[in-house]
Design a protein around this motif. Structure first.
Motif, PDB file in Angstrom:
ATOM      1  N   ILE A  23       2.822  -3.556  -0.124  1.00 13.64           N
ATOM      2  CA  ILE A  23       3.010  -2.278  -0.811  1.00 13.64           C
ATOM      3  C   ILE A  23       4.503  -1.975  -0.930  1.00 13.64           C
ATOM      4  O   ILE A  23       4.981  -1.555  -1.993  1.00 13.64           O
ATOM      5  CB  ILE A  23       2.261  -1.145  -0.073  1.00 13.64           C
ATOM      6  N   VAL A  24       5.242  -2.209   0.147  1.00 12.94           N
ATOM      7  CA  VAL A  24       6.692  -1.985   0.117  1.00 12.94           C
ATOM      8  C   VAL A  24       7.356  -2.918  -0.898  1.00 12.94           C
ATOM      9  O   VAL A  24       8.272  -2.515  -1.624  1.00 12.94           O
ATOM     10  CB  VAL A  24       7.291  -2.150   1.528  1.00 12.94           C
ATOM     11  N   GLU A  69      -0.686  -5.603   4.809  1.00 13.50           N
ATOM     12  CA  GLU A  69      -0.762  -4.952   3.504  1.00 13.50           C
ATOM     13  C   GLU A  69       0.438  -4.052   3.247  1.00 13.50           C
ATOM     14  O   GLU A  69       0.964  -4.015   2.138  1.00 13.50           O
ATOM     15  CB  GLU A  69      -2.048  -4.141   3.391  1.00 13.50           C
ATOM     16  N   TRP A  70       0.900  -3.333   4.267  1.00 14.68           N
ATOM     17  CA  TRP A  70       2.016  -2.406   4.056  1.00 14.68           C
ATOM     18  C   TRP A  70       3.258  -3.148   3.563  1.00 14.68           C
ATOM     19  O   TRP A  70       4.024  -2.597   2.784  1.00 14.68           O
ATOM     20  CB  TRP A  70       2.319  -1.581   5.319  1.00 14.68           C
ATOM     21  N   GLU A  71       3.450  -4.396   3.997  1.00 13.73           N
ATOM     22  CA  GLU A  71       4.616  -5.156   3.530  1.00 13.73           C
ATOM     23  C   GLU A  71       4.506  -5.449   2.040  1.00 13.73           C
ATOM     24  O   GLU A  71       5.512  -5.439   1.322  1.00 13.73           O
ATOM     25  CB  GLU A  71       4.760  -6.456   4.315  1.00 13.73           C
TER      26      GLU A  71
END
Length: 183
Positions: free
Chosen positions: A109-110, A105-107
């Motif tokens: 968001i980035v 998920e963080w990828e």
């Protein structure tokens, strides 16, 4: 490209002229956003554009998300209504999570952040200004925004308008203080 990056700044709604921004200009900004890098081509950014009479709908949606029954709801509604009214358009920024969860998920968001930065870097060339705001109640859990999919989460609001802002210094720390060389 470095001059465009160095010139990027936040312009707040109180410094907007009130002049309209065409749909075509906004489409070009979103086209720039759409060119952002993203792992496995998930293209996780989504935008909702509120302009003209649509800004009244945004005010209602914000109040619904915040909670109309809360004691301070009227004050919150007034605060955000002022910013919305001063803006030619407000873009809601969403993370559209890959249903297969093929990347962390963080990828994604980035990647949404990269899309917004592309949009932001395109403002000056279009004679526009704006800023990304992410109030806590707006950026809640998945599915809390009206009509959002279960795999979508609002990551903020981007206020947009024609600027008439004073030239303010941009405070940026020395990049050398943020680097550790390992050679």
């Amino acid at each position: 490209m470095l001059p465009a990056i160095a010139a990027r700044r936040s312009i707040f709604p109180q410094f907007f002229t009130g002049d309209p921004v065409s749909r075509e200009a906004i489409e070009q900004l979103i086209e720039a956003a759409n060119l952002a890098p993203n792992h496995r081509k998930t293209e996780p950014w989504r935008f909702r554009v509120y302009r003209g009479p649509g800004k009244e709908q945004l005010k209602e949606e914000l109040l619904t998300v915040y909670g109309k029954e809360k004691p301070d709801a009227a004050a919150i509604a007034k605060k955000f209504a002022g910013k919305i009214d001063q803006s030619a358009a407000v873009l809601l920024i969403f993370l559209h999570r890959d249903p297969r969860e093929s990347v962390p998920e963080w990828e994604e968001i980035v990647a949404v952040g990269a899309a917004v930065e592309n949009l932001w870097l395109s403002l000056d060339g279009a004679g526009l200004g704006g800023y990304w705001s992410s109030p806590g109640f707006v950026c809640g859990d998945y599915g809390e925004w009206p009509d959002s999919a279960t795999n979508e989460r609002c990551l903020g609001m981007f206020y947009l308008g024609r600027p008439d802002a004073p030239e303010l210094p941009r405070r940026v720390g020395d990049w050398r203080e943020k680097v550790r060389w390992v050679e």
